[in-house]
Design a protein around this motif. Structure first.
Motif, PDB file in Angstrom:
ATOM      1  N   TYR A  56       0.714  -1.013   0.215  1.00  0.00           N
ATOM      2  CA  TYR A  56       0.222  -0.143  -0.308  1.00  0.00           C
ATOM      3  C   TYR A  56       1.177   0.790  -0.149  1.00  0.00           C
ATOM      4  N   GLY A  57       0.616   2.106  -1.375  1.00  0.00           N
ATOM      5  CA  GLY A  57       1.894   2.995  -1.665  1.00  0.00           C
ATOM      6  C   GLY A  57       1.233   3.955  -0.926  1.00  0.00           C
ATOM      7  N   HIS A  58       2.163   5.219  -1.354  1.00  0.00           N
ATOM      8  CA  HIS A  58       2.009   6.684  -1.039  1.00  0.00           C
ATOM      9  C   HIS A  58       1.620   7.519   0.013  1.00  0.00           C
ATOM     10  N   LEU A  59       1.363   6.776   0.740  1.00  0.00           N
ATOM     11  CA  LEU A  59       0.373   7.051   2.362  1.00  0.00           C
ATOM     12  C   LEU A  59       1.123   8.550   2.914  1.00  0.00           C
ATOM     13  N   SER A  60      -0.492   9.201   3.784  1.00  0.00           N
ATOM     14  CA  SER A  60       0.433  10.202   4.264  1.00  0.00           C
ATOM     15  C   SER A  60       0.289   9.858   5.740  1.00  0.00           C
ATOM     16  N   ALA A  61      -0.025   8.653   5.904  1.00  0.00           N
ATOM     17  CA  ALA A  61       0.010   8.136   7.213  1.00  0.00           C
ATOM     18  C   ALA A  61       0.053   6.942   7.237  1.00  0.00           C
ATOM     19  N   PHE A  62       0.982   6.389   8.685  1.00  0.00           N
ATOM     20  CA  PHE A  62       0.379   4.633   9.395  1.00  0.00           C
ATOM     21  C   PHE A  62      -0.188   4.381  10.529  1.00  0.00           C
ATOM     22  N   LEU A  63      -0.931   3.803  10.390  1.00  0.00           N
ATOM     23  CA  LEU A  63      -2.342   3.319  11.504  1.00  0.00           C
ATOM     24  C   LEU A  63      -1.425   1.418  12.181  1.00  0.00           C
ATOM     25  N   VAL A  64      -0.381   1.467  11.754  1.00  0.00           N
ATOM     26  CA  VAL A  64      -0.145   0.952  11.930  1.00  0.00           C
ATOM     27  C   VAL A  64       1.573   0.426  12.677  1.00  0.00           C
ATOM     28  N   LYS A  65       1.976  -0.837  12.614  1.00  0.00           N
ATOM     29  CA  LYS A  65       3.579  -0.602  12.741  1.00  0.00           C
ATOM     30  C   LYS A  65       4.040  -1.912  12.755  1.00  0.00           C
ATOM     31  N   GLU A  66       5.542  -2.315  12.219  1.00  0.00           N
ATOM     32  CA  GLU A  66       5.988  -3.639  11.518  1.00  0.00           C
ATOM     33  C   GLU A  66       5.981  -4.478  13.071  1.00  0.00           C
ATOM     34  N   GLY A  67       5.424  -5.704  12.586  1.00  0.00           N
ATOM     35  CA  GLY A  67       5.630  -6.810  13.240  1.00  0.00           C
ATOM     36  C   GLY A  67       3.820  -6.967  14.204  1.00  0.00           C
TER      37      GLY A  67
END
Length: 383
Positions: free
Chosen positions: A320-331
């Motif tokens: 999922y690319g070109h995002l303005s913000a993250f709502l999750v984290k790796e793992g």
């Protein structure tokens, strides 16, 4: 002295019985007594008694009484035997009906389970709460039961067996057809779910000849097992739909601004390969996980800008690319439909949109095939 001569005194009539009449009466009475005595002596039973045969006469009368008692007992025994036979049949029918009622409840439970999973087989018998038999064994007594009553109860239970088996057959057919539809669609995009085809339960016992008296309920048991396995397979296939990355990455996918494959590059104007699908949307629109999986990357990547990458249990990877913000984290583990980011225009982008990409191994594959399968199978999820 002169006068009338003296009158004679009147002669008095004697009050006694004439001798002739007396002797005649005596003779008649004596003769009657003699005849009575002779008749008495001539009677067989009395003669036997007078001749010392009283024991034989008494024994004969006792034999007559004993024969009569045996006959009465025989009649009573016949009545008791008939009543006992009817009572035994009623007990057998009652036990058989209890078994069938349990099986009927099982059919209802399986049908309700199927309805909860979105299956709607034509099973009117499974959901009917009306009495199964017009006459039940409990309503009959041995004194009142007739062969017609017993036949009616047996016929009702046979009809119940037939209805239950038809319901199970319909349920199995519906579940199997739906499962095949799901599996065919998923296999078409390379997804092969694990199915409980080898589901089995331990059975055994000595080999005995079939009984002609017992109600044959093995057929409905086999049908119920087949329906149970069909529902188990459908449940597994339905779960595979939910887990697979085939769902919409946004609530509203109104249009595509760029498809998968070669296209005119928006920056160079030349031919270039596009590894995903672009969905234009206002900045800040929630981006959803297309399936169950684990976040294996959440950060910036060349060309993609801000990128979230999810690895799914099927071996597929979605980006999922070109995002303005993250709502999750790796793992992090995410379910299908979990908000993972927000639409933006970071990286190599001309405006707010979502770049959705599906990868198998190191190669990008057409996401539209996966989204088409998800749309086609959405009805099995109640969507």
């Amino acid at each position: 002295m002169f006068g009338a001569p003296p009158k004679k005194a009147p002669k008095q009539r004697s009050g006694g019985i004439r001798p002739s009449l007396f002797y005649l009466s005596f003779t008649l009475l004596f003769g009657t007594n003699v005849l009575t005595l002779v008749g008495f002596l001539m009677a067989p039973d009395i003669t036997a008694l007078l001749n010392g045969q009283s024991e034989q006469v008494v024994a004969a009368y006792e034999d007559r009484i004993a024969q009569l008692r045996v006959e009465v007992d025989r009649l009573h025994s016949r009545q008791y035997a008939q009543t006992g036979d009817i009572n035994l049949q009623l007990q057998e029918l009652t036990q058989q009906q209890e078994v069938l009622l349990e099986q009927h409840q099982l059919v209802k439970q399986l049908a309700q389970k199927a309805a909860e999973m979105g299956l709607e087989p034509a099973t009117p018998a499974a959901g009917d709460d009306a009495p199964i038999a017009a006459v039940t064994p409990a309503a009959l007594t041995p004194a009142a039961a007739t062969p017609d009553d017993l036949a009616e109860v047996s016929s009702s239970m046979t009809q119940m067996m037939t209805d239950s088996r038809l319901a199970l057959a319909s349920l199995s057919a519906s579940a199997t057809e739906s499962t095949d539809t799901i599996l065919d669609a998923l296999r078409g995009i390379g997804i092969k779910p694990r199915m409980p085809d080898d589901l089995d339960e331990g059975v055994g016992g000595p080999l005995l000849p079939p009984s002609t008296d017992a109600l044959d309920s093995s057929g409905i048991v086999d049908d119920a097992n087949e329906a149970y396995l069909a529902l188990a397979r459908f449940k597994a296939a339905r779960s595979a739909i939910d887990l697979a990355p085939i769902h919409k990455p946004m609530d509203a996918l109104t249009r595509m601004s760029s498809t998968f494959g070669n296209r005119k590059d928006p920056f160079t104007g030349g031919r270039a390969f596009h590894a995903g699908i672009d969905f234009p949307a206002p900045k800040g629109t929630a981006v959803l996980s297309a399936g169950y999986g684990k976040v294996t990357f959440a950060g910036e990547k060349s060309g993609y800008g801000n990128l979230v990458e999810i690895t799914h249990s099927t071996g597929l990877v979605t980006r999922y690319g070109h995002l303005s913000a993250f709502l999750v984290k790796e793992g992090q583990i995410v379910d299908t439909g979990t908000p993972i980011a927000r639409v933006g225009s970071t990286g190599r982008s001309t405006g707010p949109h979502l770049h959705f990409e599906v990868r198998l191994g190191d190669a990008a594959v057409d996401p539209s095939k996966y989204l088409a399968v998800g749309k086609r199978l959405a009805r099995f999820l109640g969507a």
